[in-house]
Design a protein around this motif. Structure first.
Motif, PDB file in Angstrom:
ATOM      1  N   LEU A  85       0.833  -1.211   0.000  1.00 38.35           N
ATOM      2  CA  LEU A  85       0.000   0.000   0.000  1.00 38.35           C
ATOM      3  C   LEU A  85       0.864   1.256   0.000  1.00 38.35           C
ATOM      4  CD1 LEU A  85      -2.664  -1.279   2.483  1.00 38.35           C
ATOM      5  CD2 LEU A  85      -3.086  -0.665   0.098  1.00 38.35           C
TER       6      LEU A  85
ATOM      7  N   LEU B  16      -0.600   5.113  -0.373  1.00 39.07           N
ATOM      8  CA  LEU B  16      -1.504   5.101   0.775  1.00 39.07           C
ATOM      9  C   LEU B  16      -0.697   4.953   2.059  1.00 39.07           C
ATOM     10  CD1 LEU B  16      -4.256   2.757  -0.668  1.00 39.07           C
ATOM     11  CD2 LEU B  16      -4.399   5.224  -0.368  1.00 39.07           C
TER      12      LEU B  16
ATOM     13  N   ASN C 125      -6.056   7.187   2.919  1.00 39.93           N
ATOM     14  CA  ASN C 125      -5.636   7.928   1.737  1.00 39.93           C
ATOM     15  C   ASN C 125      -5.178   9.304   2.216  1.00 39.93           C
ATOM     16  OD1 ASN C 125      -5.452   9.582  -0.516  1.00 39.93           O
ATOM     17  ND2 ASN C 125      -7.184   8.636  -1.554  1.00 39.93           N
TER      18      ASN C 125
ATOM     19  N   ALA D 115      -4.473  11.924   0.682  1.00 39.53           N
ATOM     20  CA  ALA D 115      -5.075  13.017  -0.082  1.00 39.53           C
ATOM     21  C   ALA D 115      -6.505  13.296   0.355  1.00 39.53           C
ATOM     22  CB  ALA D 115      -5.040  12.697  -1.578  1.00 39.53           C
TER      23      ALA D 115
ATOM     24  N   LEU E 223     -11.116   9.037   3.825  1.00 41.62           N
ATOM     25  CA  LEU E 223     -11.177   7.751   3.133  1.00 41.62           C
ATOM     26  C   LEU E 223     -10.201   6.806   3.817  1.00 41.62           C
ATOM     27  CD1 LEU E 223     -11.254   8.995  -0.560  1.00 41.62           C
ATOM     28  CD2 LEU E 223     -13.163   8.144   0.802  1.00 41.62           C
ATOM     29  N   ALA E 224     -10.742   5.913   4.604  1.00 40.31           N
ATOM     30  CA  ALA E 224      -9.910   4.999   5.389  1.00 40.31           C
ATOM     31  C   ALA E 224     -10.610   3.653   5.519  1.00 40.31           C
ATOM     32  CB  ALA E 224      -9.648   5.595   6.768  1.00 40.31           C
TER      33      ALA E 224
ATOM     34  N   ALA F  55      -6.702   0.444  -2.950  1.00 39.02           N
ATOM     35  CA  ALA F  55      -6.421   1.743  -3.570  1.00 39.02           C
ATOM     36  C   ALA F  55      -7.613   2.214  -4.391  1.00 39.02           C
ATOM     37  CB  ALA F  55      -5.172   1.657  -4.434  1.00 39.02           C
ATOM     38  N   ARG F  56      -8.257   1.304  -5.079  1.00 36.72           N
ATOM     39  CA  ARG F  56      -9.431   1.655  -5.890  1.00 36.72           C
ATOM     40  C   ARG F  56     -10.579   2.117  -4.999  1.00 36.72           C
ATOM     41  NH1 ARG F  56      -8.941  -2.449  -8.909  1.00 36.72           N
ATOM     42  NH2 ARG F  56     -10.277  -3.861  -7.737  1.00 36.72           N
TER      43      ARG F  56
ATOM     44  N   LEU G 227     -10.366   3.375  -1.944  1.00 37.51           N
ATOM     45  CA  LEU G 227     -10.016   4.593  -1.198  1.00 37.51           C
ATOM     46  C   LEU G 227      -9.608   5.759  -2.096  1.00 37.51           C
ATOM     47  CD1 LEU G 227      -8.029   3.016   1.765  1.00 37.51           C
ATOM     48  CD2 LEU G 227     -10.444   3.646   1.666  1.00 37.51           C
ATOM     49  N   GLU G 228      -9.822   5.610  -3.387  1.00 37.96           N
ATOM     50  CA  GLU G 228      -9.457   6.663  -4.330  1.00 37.96           C
ATOM     51  C   GLU G 228     -10.346   7.898  -4.160  1.00 37.96           C
ATOM     52  OE1 GLU G 228      -9.006   7.226  -9.158  1.00 37.96           O
ATOM     53  OE2 GLU G 228      -9.932   5.425  -8.360  1.00 37.96           O
ATOM     54  N   ALA G 229      -9.707   9.060  -4.066  1.00 38.48           N
ATOM     55  CA  ALA G 229     -10.452  10.323  -3.969  1.00 38.48           C
ATOM     56  C   ALA G 229     -11.006  10.657  -5.355  1.00 38.48           C
ATOM     57  CB  ALA G 229      -9.550  11.436  -3.478  1.00 38.48           C
TER      58      ALA G 229
END
Length: 94
Positions: free
Chosen positions: A17, A22, A40, A42, A46-47, A85-86, A88-90
């Motif tokens: 990660l 991340l 994340n 950014a 988002l966690a 990652a997908r 938690l993507e902003a």
């Protein structure tokens, strides 16, 4: 020891990660199993907390979403990291 192998699996995922940008760290609690907290950077809202345990009726270990659903096998940490990652993507607001 079972918990040691679970922590090892979580540490491998933590490394994967990090390579995707991340922030992740293994959290060890006094009363419960260790888990991986993933954020994340950014978008800190988002966690996700990821667990690691064998699936029922099998010795195979899996990563688990915080709500108890099986996420991914531990023998593919890169795939598990991509999935996280997908999720938690902003995404930009419409």
């Amino acid at each position: 020891m079972v918990s040691d192998s679970r922590v090892s699996y979580l540490e491998v995922l933590e490394h994967e990660l990090g390579s995707l940008g991340l922030v992740a760290r293994v959290v060890r609690t006094r009363s419960g199993p260790a888990f991986l907290r993933v954020v994340n950077p950014a978008a800190a809202g988002l966690a996700e907390d990821v667990g690691c345990a064998p699936a029922p009726d099998t010795p195979d270990h899996y990563y688990w979403w915080s709500w108890g659903e099986r996420m991914h096998r531990v023998d593919d940490p890169c795939g598990a990291a991509s999935k996280l990652a997908r999720v938690l993507e902003a995404r930009p607001a419409d």
